[in-house]
Enzyme design. Structure first.
Site, short mmCIF file in Angstrom:
data_model
loop_
_atom_site.label_atom_id
_atom_site.label_comp_id
_atom_site.label_asym_id
_atom_site.label_seq_id
_atom_site.Cartn_x
_atom_site.Cartn_y
_atom_site.Cartn_z
N LYS A 62 0.87 -1.17 0.00
CA LYS A 62 0.00 0.00 0.00
C LYS A 62 0.91 1.22 0.00
CE LYS A 62 -3.92 2.09 -0.01
NZ LYS A 62 -4.94 1.87 -1.02
N SER A 74 -1.05 -0.86 -4.45
CA SER A 74 -2.30 -0.09 -4.45
C SER A 74 -2.03 1.24 -3.79
CB SER A 74 -3.39 -0.86 -3.70
OG SER A 74 -4.59 -0.11 -3.64
#
Length: 376
Positions: free
Chosen positions: A168, A238
């Site tokens: 992330k 992401s």
């Protein structure tokens, strides 16, 4: 001896943590055992997708009450990876990963423990990045270092045992761009949406560097987001507005771990590469003649995949319009496409399909990994 536990729970909305609460209340998992949570939220997956920080806030609040920690302290120890976008038939859900220490198996034949491998998980975090470091070599190198630390935390010494690395990563906003300018620094891009791709790309290149898929000599700021031939076959990144660091989760099969779970991966060459998904299933002993039967589908704990429209506008020589649609973002089209293909293979829609695959698999394709429960 550690065991990796994995639980998949549905969510009714981005702040719904009732599934997590029920798991803890039932005794299936203790809050202190939880090391990471993957989540698919029903936002747009773009810069202004605030379903991601909403989900993070809800998870931190739930765990902080049980751990006696502040939400910030929870965020410092648990990797919370929220991926926005459940286009098509994808179902919002959480995948909760935990590490449980269990007594070692007694009376095993000498050498058998070394031969056995089971699902292993390790996490690590970078320091916060400055806005001008996002999408540049500073992020690449910091990510590579974090991957190595996460591998060590998982007890994985052989890079061949790593099957999926989830990151992330942050993105640029107008405020962050102006903050850097106020200090006399230029950022990689002034396009906040493009910054998501650069951040994902730098993170993926860092994973490829750590896993010896990409030579460091091939890397510099200029290749990030441009050299599609440079990629990792095990990277998934992401980007989100809710953080300024990279949170790294390494998943693999490692000796010294126990339990029935294993992971396998393949690389999809395009968004309709069903054979890659079936190959990963086959590696775990699943039958691959058509869609999995319901009882076999329930043995699949998670499917993790990346989705990206091809840059040339073609899929196997035929035109697609994902990059030309001004109404719906291209990554949203891609998630729906890959999600449909994956759901047809598995027979379920609660799958972690993330858009934006810069340097994550070949152009138009991406890694796919399956976590499955092995039958005795």
């Amino acid at each position: 001896m550690p065991e990796c536990l994995a639980f998949r729970v549905p969510t009714r909305h981005p702040a719904d943590v009732s599934g997590l609460d029920a798991l803890i209340a039932s005794g299936a998992v203790a809050p202190e055992e939880i090391v990471a949570v993957f989540g698919k939220t029903e936002g747009n997956g773009c810069v202004n997708d605030f379903t991601r920080p909403l989900a993070v806030m809800a998870l931190e609040a739930s765990l902080s009450a049980r751990l006696g920690l502040s939400p910030a302290e929870v965020g410092a120890r648990v990797a919370l990876v929220m991926s926005g976008g459940t286009e098509g038939g994808l179902s919002p859900h959480l995948l909760i990963l935990a590490r449980r220490e269990t007594p070692g198996a007694e009376g095993r034949a000498e050498g058998k423990a070394e031969e056995s491998k089971a699902l292993a998980v390790g996490t690590a975090f970078t320091d916060d990045f400055l806005p001008e470091e996002i999408g540049r070599m500073a992020q690449v190198r910091a990510t590579a270092s974090a991957v190595e630390r996460a591998m060590a935390a998982a007890g994985i010494a052989d890079i061949a045992d790593v099957h999926f690395v989830q990151v992330k990563c942050p993105l640029l906003t107008s405020a962050r761009i102006q903050e850097a300018a106020g200090r006399g620094h230029e950022v990689a891009t002034h396009d906040t949406y493009a910054s998501m791709g650069l951040s994902r790309g730098a993170s993926a290149l860092g994973i490829g560097l750590a896993l010896a898929e990409i030579a460091e000599s091939a890397l510099d700021d200029a290749v990030i987001g441009t050299r599609t031939d440079l990629y990792s076959g095990r990277a998934s990144a992401s980007a989100g507005i809710e953080l300024m660091r990279n949170e790294v989760i390494v998943l693999g099969n490692a000796p010294g771990w126990r339990g029935p779970l294993r992971i396998a991966h393949r690389v999809m060459r395009d968004g309709i590469d069903l054979s890659a998904i079936q190959g990963a299933l086959s590696d775990l002993g699943f039958p691959v003649a058509g869609q999995l039967a319901p009882d076999q589908a329930e043995r699949v704990v998670a499917l993790l995949a990346k989705a990206e429209p091809s840059g040339d506008g073609l899929i196997r020589g035929r035109r697609h319009i994902m990059n030309d649609d001004s109404d719906i973002n291209a990554t949203r089209h891609a998630r729906a496409l890959v999600g449909g293909v994956a759901a047809a293979a598995i027979g379920r829609t609660d799958l972690f399909v993330s858009g934006g695959a810069e340097h994550q698999g070949p152009d138009g394709g991406g890694p796919v990994a399956v976590i499955g429960r092995i039958q005795a």
